[in-house]
Design an enzyme around this catalytic site. Structure first.
Site, PDB file in Angstrom:
ATOM      1  N   SER A   1       0.875  -1.167   0.000  1.00 33.25           N
ATOM      2  CA  SER A   1       0.000   0.000   0.000  1.00 33.25           C
ATOM      3  C   SER A   1       0.915   1.221   0.000  1.00 33.25           C
ATOM      4  O   SER A   1       1.754   1.377   0.888  1.00 33.25           O
ATOM      5  CB  SER A   1      -0.878  -0.033   1.244  1.00 33.25           C
ATOM      6  OG  SER A   1      -1.828   1.012   1.182  1.00 33.25           O
ATOM      7  N   GLU A   2       0.761   2.088  -1.015  1.00 34.13           N
ATOM      8  CA  GLU A   2       1.825   3.059  -1.281  1.00 34.13           C
ATOM      9  C   GLU A   2       1.963   4.170  -0.236  1.00 34.13           C
ATOM     10  O   GLU A   2       2.918   4.943  -0.280  1.00 34.13           O
ATOM     11  CB  GLU A   2       1.685   3.643  -2.695  1.00 34.13           C
ATOM     12  CG  GLU A   2       0.425   4.438  -2.968  1.00 34.13           C
ATOM     13  CD  GLU A   2      -0.671   3.584  -3.589  1.00 34.13           C
ATOM     14  OE1 GLU A   2      -0.669   2.357  -3.390  1.00 34.13           O
ATOM     15  OE2 GLU A   2      -1.548   4.157  -4.270  1.00 34.13           O
ATOM     16  N   ASN A   3       1.029   4.239   0.709  1.00 34.23           N
ATOM     17  CA  ASN A   3       1.231   5.201   1.793  1.00 34.23           C
ATOM     18  C   ASN A   3       2.296   4.717   2.780  1.00 34.23           C
ATOM     19  O   ASN A   3       2.700   5.475   3.660  1.00 34.23           O
ATOM     20  CB  ASN A   3      -0.085   5.495   2.521  1.00 34.23           C
ATOM     21  CG  ASN A   3      -0.770   4.257   3.034  1.00 34.23           C
ATOM     22  OD1 ASN A   3      -0.838   3.247   2.346  1.00 34.23           O
ATOM     23  ND2 ASN A   3      -1.268   4.307   4.245  1.00 34.23           N
TER      24      ASN A   3
END
Lengths: 218, 235
Positions: free
Chosen positions: A46-48
């Site tokens: 998840s790119e966060n």
């Protein structure tokens, strides 16, 4: 019959391999997580800043400090790791993610993708999508083949502002699984019960149709 | 303040020196890990003409969104701004300048800015509206665009724990842009949930060393959740 959202996700899941690190976009791509084959290990990025995203929390497990890229509360899978945004995009831009699945408004025969903006109508921003399409080699775009009004989303040239240039090689729609190479769409598979003629009619860009087009197997 | 003690005792002191037309870099992703009390202090001070650099701009009544009604923000550099009606209105009417920047490019702009690197090449955005007006160069047969780094007059950061020297530990995905933001401010202000004595944090667990931190304050946080998603208990 056109595929349902779940069926699109189910077909994408067949492209997963054991040991893959995978980034799933918002919408249909997120559903792919529900169809990981038994016995296969896949880790979701998840790119966060989370590698090893788990399922949604129970009410008791909710933690405001733990969300996914869609800002939903999540949990961490066993073996998860947490990192900052620069590190997260180093993974993505450095080509370390094995498979990226994301949605789009349009794709064209040159592998261009438009997914983040409709001028004058929808200006929300690209988030991480531009980084994902530029950084990944193995990308699957999921979308409906045509708009509600029957306008093809598989074009000769994208009409909307691009998210990425020449980076898409595979598109799975509700009607067909399509590969993009040498400036053309190539029909690989059709949804069960959907005719080649129907797909041809709803594909605006040049489509190469082999003699035998198998139906998708799930 | 004495020696390396970065602790200040009021939010007024924490944001002292912020004036009109300054650039502020903020940590946070959505409403997760945002320096919510430092943002409230900016609202209270009423500074105008600000340039904000942040992945998002909060929602209408929380996060950076609270700076919109009084027109305090003149320009925002962000990757995703979709959750905010007043934002959309000001953007469409031209009152608010928006520089949409890919999320990874934004993170790297902050990181590079803090590391003294003025610009970098990236494949992200090649052939898109993001590339307009930017230098394009080929490396190993592939095109890249030149992106300039960002520094701010202030950086505002939310961490979980700190020692008084400003060594920071973040918690879960509230880390996000905060470590990069912390490096990129001329004055970096950090608010935390807990401040401990120097030596109490294991040096190996520190995410951001205190050298980047100028001011530190302990706050209490609402931690609003944007998308509350759950599964039934027992599954």
């Amino acid at each position: 019959m056109a595929l349902s959202r779940d069926q699109i996700a189910q077909r994408v899941a067949l492209e997963l391999q054991d040991g893959y690190y995978v980034n799933l976009g918002i919408g249909i791509p997120t559903l792919v997580a529900n169809f990981v084959p038994d016995g296969m290990e896949v880790m979701l990025q998840s790119e966060n800043g989370l590698l090893g995203m788990g399922q949604f929390p129970t009410e008791a497990e909710i933690d405001a400090d733990l969300i996914n890229a869609g800002k939903q509360t999540v949990t961490m899978a066993t073996g998860a790791s947490i990192f900052d945004s620069a590190e997260s995009f180093a993974m993505i831009r450095g080509g370390h993610v094995d498979l990226t699945v994301l949605g789009a408004f349009e794709v064209d025969v040159n592998g261009n993708i438009a997914s983040y903006m409709i001028p004058g109508k929808l200006i929300k921003g690209m988030g991480g999508a531009m980084d994902l399409v530029a950084g990944a080699d193995n990308i699957i775009v999921t979308m409906t083949h045509a708009s509600k009004h029957g306008e093809s989303k598989l074009l000769t040239n994208c009409s909307l502002p691009l998210t990425g240039k020449g980076c898409i090689k595979k598109v799975l729609t509700d009607l067909a699984f399509i590969e993009i190479k040498a400036g053309k769409f190539h029909l690989l598979e059709r949804a069960p019960g959907v005719s080649v003629e129907e797909i041809v009619k709803l594909t605006a860009g040049e489509l190469v149709v082999p003699e035998h087009v198998p139906e998708m197997q799930f | 303040m004495a020696g390396f003690n970065k602790v200040v005792n009021s939010y007024e002191e924490a944001m002292a020196g912020l004036t009109d037309n300054m650039t502020i870099i903020s940590g946070g992703f959505g409403l997760c890990g945002i320096p919510e009390n430092l943002i409230s202090e900016i609202k209270r001070k009423g500074c105008k003409g600000l340039t904000l650099v942040s992945n998002n701009c909060g929602v209408d009544d929380f996060g950076l969104g609270i700076l919109l009604p009084d027109r305090q923000i003149q320009k925002i550099v962000a990757s995703y701004v979709g959750e905010n009606a007043e934002f959309e209105r000001q953007m469409m009417s031209g009152e608010l300048a928006v520089e949409l920047t890919p999320q990874g490019t934004l993170a790297e702009k902050m990181r590079a800015g803090g590391a003294g690197i003025p610009a970098f090449y990236t494949a992200t955005g090649v052939g898109t509206p993001v590339a307009e007006g930017k230098d394009v160069r080929q490396f190993n047969g592939r095109e890249y665009i030149l992106e300039e780094s960002i520094t701010g007059d202030f950086a505002i950061v939310k961490a979980w724990k700190a020692d008084k020297f400003g060594n920071l530990v973040f918690r879960k995905t509230a880390r996000n842009f905060n470590p990069m933001a912390a490096t990129a401010g001329k004055i970096t202000v950090v608010e935390v949930e807990e401040i401990v004595e120097p030596g109490e944090l294991d040096p190996d667990e520190i995410h951001t060393p205190g050298i980047y931190v100028n001011r530190l304050i302990k706050g209490t946080f609402e931690k609003r959740i944007e998308q509350r998603t759950t599964r039934p208990a027992g599954e």
